[in-house]
Design an enzyme around this catalytic site. Structure first.
Site, PDB file in Angstrom:
ATOM      1  N   ASP A 331       0.853  -1.183   0.000  1.00 47.79           N
ATOM      2  CA  ASP A 331       0.000   0.000   0.000  1.00 47.79           C
ATOM      3  C   ASP A 331       0.887   1.230   0.000  1.00 47.79           C
ATOM      4  O   ASP A 331       2.037   1.163   0.410  1.00 47.79           O
ATOM      5  CB  ASP A 331      -0.819   0.056   1.302  1.00 47.79           C
ATOM      6  CG  ASP A 331      -1.981  -0.903   1.276  1.00 47.79           C
ATOM      7  OD1 ASP A 331      -2.422  -1.240   0.179  1.00 47.79           O
ATOM      8  OD2 ASP A 331      -2.432  -1.311   2.363  1.00 47.79           O
ATOM      9  N   ASP A 595      -4.736  -3.302   5.031  1.00 50.84           N
ATOM     10  CA  ASP A 595      -5.196  -2.842   6.339  1.00 50.84           C
ATOM     11  C   ASP A 595      -6.718  -2.890   6.487  1.00 50.84           C
ATOM     12  O   ASP A 595      -7.235  -3.044   7.575  1.00 50.84           O
ATOM     13  CB  ASP A 595      -4.688  -1.424   6.634  1.00 50.84           C
ATOM     14  CG  ASP A 595      -4.918  -0.470   5.471  1.00 50.84           C
ATOM     15  OD1 ASP A 595      -5.655  -0.845   4.527  1.00 50.84           O
ATOM     16  OD2 ASP A 595      -4.387   0.649   5.489  1.00 50.84           O
ATOM     17  N   ASP A 599      -9.476  -6.203   2.595  1.00 49.35           N
ATOM     18  CA  ASP A 599      -8.177  -6.698   2.137  1.00 49.35           C
ATOM     19  C   ASP A 599      -7.936  -8.145   2.556  1.00 49.35           C
ATOM     20  O   ASP A 599      -6.993  -8.784   2.085  1.00 49.35           O
ATOM     21  CB  ASP A 599      -7.041  -5.835   2.716  1.00 49.35           C
ATOM     22  CG  ASP A 599      -6.968  -4.473   2.040  1.00 49.35           C
ATOM     23  OD1 ASP A 599      -7.415  -4.385   0.881  1.00 49.35           O
ATOM     24  OD2 ASP A 599      -6.472  -3.519   2.651  1.00 49.35           O
TER      25      ASP A 599
HETATM   26  P1  ATP Z   1      -3.640   2.951   0.124  1.00 48.31           P
HETATM   27  O1  ATP Z   1      -4.436   1.903  -0.554  1.00 48.31           O
HETATM   28  O2  ATP Z   1      -2.285   3.115  -0.374  1.00 48.31           O
HETATM   29  O3  ATP Z   1      -3.737   2.906   1.613  1.00 48.31           O
HETATM   30  P2  ATP Z   1      -5.475   5.110   0.110  1.00 48.31           P
HETATM   31  O4  ATP Z   1      -5.412   5.300   1.572  1.00 48.31           O
HETATM   32  O5  ATP Z   1      -5.461   6.355  -0.717  1.00 48.31           O
HETATM   33  O6  ATP Z   1      -4.310   4.292  -0.418  1.00 48.31           O
HETATM   34  P3  ATP Z   1      -8.202   4.390   0.321  1.00 48.31           P
HETATM   35  O7  ATP Z   1      -8.165   4.627   1.783  1.00 48.31           O
HETATM   36  O8  ATP Z   1      -8.933   3.244  -0.213  1.00 48.31           O
HETATM   37  O9  ATP Z   1      -6.767   4.265  -0.254  1.00 48.31           O
HETATM   38  O10 ATP Z   1      -8.762   5.735  -0.324  1.00 48.31           O
HETATM   39  C1  ATP Z   1      -9.089   5.801  -1.678  1.00 48.31           C
HETATM   40  C2  ATP Z   1      -9.576   7.192  -2.004  1.00 48.31           C
HETATM   41  O11 ATP Z   1     -10.778   7.459  -1.296  1.00 48.31           O
HETATM   42  C3  ATP Z   1      -8.622   8.300  -1.602  1.00 48.31           C
HETATM   43  O12 ATP Z   1      -7.751   8.611  -2.636  1.00 48.31           O
HETATM   44  C4  ATP Z   1      -9.548   9.454  -1.299  1.00 48.31           C
HETATM   45  O13 ATP Z   1      -9.815  10.195  -2.491  1.00 48.31           O
HETATM   46  C5  ATP Z   1     -10.823   8.799  -0.851  1.00 48.31           C
HETATM   47  N1  ATP Z   1     -10.902   8.809   0.614  1.00 48.31           N
HETATM   48  C6  ATP Z   1      -9.985   8.361   1.487  1.00 48.31           C
HETATM   49  N2  ATP Z   1     -10.384   8.504   2.748  1.00 48.31           N
HETATM   50  C7  ATP Z   1     -11.616   9.017   2.696  1.00 48.31           C
HETATM   51  C8  ATP Z   1     -12.597   9.378   3.670  1.00 48.31           C
HETATM   52  N3  ATP Z   1     -12.380   9.223   4.973  1.00 48.31           N
HETATM   53  N4  ATP Z   1     -13.767   9.907   3.239  1.00 48.31           N
HETATM   54  C9  ATP Z   1     -14.001  10.063   1.932  1.00 48.31           C
HETATM   55  N5  ATP Z   1     -13.134   9.735   0.972  1.00 48.31           N
HETATM   56  C10 ATP Z   1     -11.956   9.238   1.324  1.00 48.31           C
END
Ligand code: ATP
Length: 859
Positions: A331, A595, A599
């Site tokens: 990630d 996480d 997943d």
């Molecule tokens: P990784 O998979 O590397 O952890 P990540 O944290 O960006 O990456 P996700 O947490 O799935 O992956 O988030 C995907 C997308 O969703 C983000 O790029 C963001 O635009 C949106 N996002 C993340 N957190 C929130 C939230 N709390 N509320 C609304 N949208 C969110």
């Protein structure tokens, strides 16, 4: 308190439940919780009793060869051979003591690791949120549940936001069940139908909820089942199974040779009892029973070291697999980056509305000290609002909501409905810009402008969130599509999440070690590429792919392309499983981090599922083979290095033990064939005791060789011991035997003293093995390049073992007991010369192998 656990909690109205539990939505006071804990005990399932040290000691005698030895001791006693009897019993007891020490150390190490992954719970006490070990929950505690949490106790839910619970552990039903807070009429409803309850050992698959603990520990539903179950099965690893097989086959071989020696001895007119004892001693010495024991302790100690470095191994076989990892899929957020977000850029035409959206559509809470707690993406928004005075802490604390649709990494957005003063509701939605744009009412110009601004921010490695709203009369949050459509766009917020300082270095280490790093992220492609480039992930010319593009590809196309893709952006959790499978079809050993609750399948599928200790959900940790206490990519790479070191050391230990045993068998066999009484039975037992344990253990804990992360990963298809390895084992064993026979000839013939011959053979057979340890210390590099200071354990083991060996010859009562002579300095010199010859022989073998390898590489 606990005595009430049989109450039909699911039938009660909430106020009844609270009054019965003498609690409230504000939770218990910390003092009351403390008092209840003292009364009902910890919230833990009783585990199968740990074996006592005495039981472990007794278990050492559950070995056929030990009983043969005891029988031999008894027979010796009958024949009045008190010395033999005493020494044999001494060896038996010492063996059992050492086995006990090893095994209890290994068990203690495993136990300590288990406690490190103890689950935590979010509990409200006196209205304040605390994070405490789940073991400290008591009936009456108010807990918060989020998607991915293991339910920490049996809980009556009193507030529910789309909570779905996976209850297969209790009901066998694998489809998550919708939960709500309404009382269930039927007191006898089955567990699966008590929709306002969440039970320990099940997990939240979706949504959020608050509930009050009704029973803990063994009083929970799962506790009642656990009480009926036996202790957990002991885990073995593929390697220890393989070694067990090898050792079983060799044992049979050794028994045959021992029988042969007995027969030959008898035929050549030797004394029956002496030959019997010789055969038994040889069998005891040469059967590699220590092999599996040493491996277990090496693995356990290796796990302890890994834990100190931030990698907790949850399944023993992972230690072996780690060393052969070829691809690490990681990630981005939190693993390669710091997960410390800071808002850097805000674009909007309506600032007050954006501040409202940022504050309301946000699950973070304020701590007592006004610190925002929660998901870093969301706390960054709160920090920004507070720092710039757009919200007060009181206003944030006073937020209320009329409905919500929680964030999930599939939808990539979240919504909150807030009541308006003038009546009606305002729904605030935030999420990935590319996702939100398609749900907003926009003209082409506006859309193009937003996309341009989004790209500009993303290319600067910013993580971008879009905000939108709409006003409605009422809302049904179960209708996700309807609630989150026809929105009015508010603006964009870009935040920076700096790459971890050590990540770039870890990526370089990966490459040098022949391991391919791959970044998988839910974030925007441009953001992902910018971060990947700064870390060197794309420096090899690989490209980035989005989840949408991945969906267009069938498996064949993905397989053909996979080596050329270094970054996956905007992926959903199920894409991770596809990526793992594609690599596995290419025969690669894959580590995958994760996480979120979704997943879990990819983590299970991967050869090494890597969970996140800080940000990971309980469910993802439960599906992992290894959990990182610091969520850090560099720790995975460190763990791979440790895995390689442990495998290397087990390999060295096995080669050393087997060659020593071969030496003993060949020496005694040849001597018997020649009609010589070269070693008495007790000599053989003593040598086995001196050489088998300490040097083998020392090899097992050797530090990593310097170039360990500059080699390609071990191919998981190669046998643990190759044909070449067996040949080397045999050659070294034969050389030890030859030198021992030579020493005997010198003593018995040149100096014409059979006793001296025996003494010199006794010394040579054990000391050549100790010198061989030095040769085995590295499989590739010459002992003369070894940095002596770095191998403390090895030196202590060698000098300690040599001292044990010498004592028998130097201390005259012992010497007489063993029937030995006192050699002169010259004779000691001869033995030393033979030992040095042994070391030279191994070095010669290694340089020959090095030459072969070089040729192989050149081809
Ligand atoms: P990784 O998979 O590397 O952890 P990540 O944290 O960006 O990456 P996700 O947490 O799935 O992956 O988030 C995907 C997308 O969703 C983000 O790029 C963001 O635009 C949106 N996002 C993340 N957190 C929130 C939230 N709390 N509320 C609304 N949208 C969110």
């Amino acid at each position: 308190m606990q005595s009430d656990y049989n109450a039909a909690w699911h039938t009660l109205a909430m106020n009844e439940a609270f009054s019965k539990l003498e609690s409230s939505p504000e939770g218990l006071s910390p003092a009351e919780a403390q008092a209840r804990l003292a009364q009902v005990g910890q919230n833990k399932l009783k585990e199968g009793k740990r074996k006592s040290v005495f039981a472990i000691f007794l278990a050492q005698f559950a070995d056929f060869m030990i009983w043969v030895l005891i029988a031999a001791a008894v027979i010796s006693a009958f024949l009045g051979e008190w010395v033999d009897c005493g020494i044999i019993l001494f060896v038996v007891i010492l063996n059992a003591v050492m086995g006990t020490v090893q095994e209890s150390r290994a068990e203690a190490a495993l136990e300590a690791l288990k406690n490190m992954v103890a689950p935590m719970a979010r509990v409200v006490r006196d209205g304040v949120l605390h994070i405490v070990p789940a073991a400290l929950l008591v009936p009456g505690d108010v807990v918060l549940i989020e998607a991915g949490d293991l339910i920490p106790a049996d809980i009556r839910l009193f507030e529910c936001a789309s909570l779905k619970v996976e209850e297969s552990a209790l009901t066998g039903e694998s489809v998550p069940v919708d939960k709500d807070t309404k009382p269930v009429g039927d007191a006898g409803a089955a567990i699966g139908d008590r929709t306002n309850m969440a039970y320990m050992a099940t997990s939240a698959a979706y949504g959020r909820a608050s509930g009050v603990v009704v029973s803990t520990g063994m009083e929970t539903q799962v506790g009642k089942i656990a009480a009926q179950l036996g202790a957990a099965q002991k885990e073995t690893t593929p390697l220890s199974q393989k070694l067990n097989q090898i050792s079983n086959i060799l044992s049979i071989g050794v028994l045959i040779v021992a029988a042969l020696i007995f027969a030959i001895g008898l035929l050549s007119g030797r004394e029956l009892f002496d030959m019997f004892l010789t055969a038994v001693s040889l069998a005891v010495a040469a059967i590699p029973e220590g092999l599996v024991a040493v491996i277990t302790i090496v693995l356990a100690m290796g796990m302890g070291r890994m834990a100190q470095r931030g990698a907790i191994i949850r399944r023993l076989p992972a230690v072996e697999t780690l060393g052969s990892t070829q691809v690490i899929c990681s990630d981005k957020t939190g693993t390669l980056t710091e997960n410390r977000m800071t808002v850097k850029s805000v674009r909007t035409d309506d600032e007050p509305l954006l501040w409202q959206a940022m504050g309301h559509c946000n699950d973070s809470r304020l701590s007592k000290k006004d610190k925002a707690l929660g998901d870093p993406t969301e706390t960054a928004l709160i920090d920004y609002l507070l720092q710039n005075g757009h919200w007060s802490t009181d206003a944030l604390r006073g937020r209320t909501r009329a409905g919500e649709i929680p964030f999930d990494s599939q939808r990539k957005r979240s919504s909150v409905a807030v009541g308006l003063k003038q009546g009606g509701l305002r729904i605030f939605v935030k999420g990935a810009p590319d996702v939100l744009i398609t749900r907003c009412l926009l003209d082409d110009d506006m859309r193009a402008r937003i996309e341009r601004e989004n790209d500009e921010m993303a290319e600067k490695a910013l993580r971008v969130l879009a905000f939108a709203y709409k006003d409605v009369e009422t809302v049904d949050t179960r209708d996700v599509e309807g609630t989150e459509s026809e929105l009015i766009f508010i603006g964009l917020v870009g935040m920076i999440d700096p790459p971890r300082a050590e990540a770039a270095e870890a990526i370089r280490t990966c490459r040098a070690a022949g391991i391919l790093p791959v970044m998988i992220t839910g974030d925007h492609k441009a953001t992902a590429v910018a971060v990947a480039q700064s870390l060197g992930i794309l420096s090899d010319g690989r490209r980035a792919l989005t989840g949408a593009e991945l969906e267009q590809m069938d498996d064949a196309a993905l397989d053909a392309d996979i080596e050329g893709i270094g970054v996956y952006a905007r992926v959903a959790p199920e894409h991770k499983t596809r990526i793992v499978e594609a690599w596995q079809r290419r025969g690669k050993v894959v580590a995958m981090t994760g996480d979120g609750v979704n997943d879990a399948p990819a983590l299970k599928k991967a050869d090494i599922g890597v969970g996140m200790g800080i940000t990971g959900t309980d469910v993802s940790k439960g599906a992992s083979d290894m959990v990182l206490t610091d969520d850090n990519f560099a720790t995975i790479v460190t763990a791979v290095g440790e895995g390689r070191r442990i495998y290397d050391n087990i390999h060295k230990t096995a080669k050393f033990l087997l060659s020593s045993n071969a030496g003993e068998v060949i020496a005694v066999l040849v001597a018997t064939l020649l009609g010589w009484r070269m070693l008495a039975p007790v000599h053989i037992l003593w040598i086995n005791l001196v050489t088998d344990t300490f040097p083998a253990l020392a090899l097992g804990v050797e530090p990593a060789e310097n170039d360990i992360m500059q080699r390609s990963p071990r191919d998981k298809k190669t046998a643990f011991l190759t044909g070449g390895d067996w040949l080397r084992i045999l050659c070294v064993g034969a050389a030890e035997a030859l030198l021992t026979l030579a020493a005997f000839i010198v003593g018995a013939r040149v100096y014409a003293s059979p006793e001296l011959g025996m003494t010199m053979a006794f010394l040579t057979l054990s000391l050549t093995q100790l010198f061989a340890t030095l040769g085995f210390q590295s499989e590739r590099h010459s002992v003369f390049t070894m940095k002596a200071g770095q191998h403390r354990a090895l030196w202590i083991a060698l000098f300690g073992s040599a001292a044990l060996q010498m004592i028998v010859v130097l201390v005259s009562p012992l010497r007489e007991l063993f029937g030995l002579a006192a050699p002169s300095l010259v004779q000691y010199g001869i033995v030393l010369g033979l030992c040095i010859g042994m070391l030279m022989f191994i070095e010669l073998l290694k340089s020959f192998t090095r030459m072969l390898w070089k040729r192989g590489e050149e081809k």
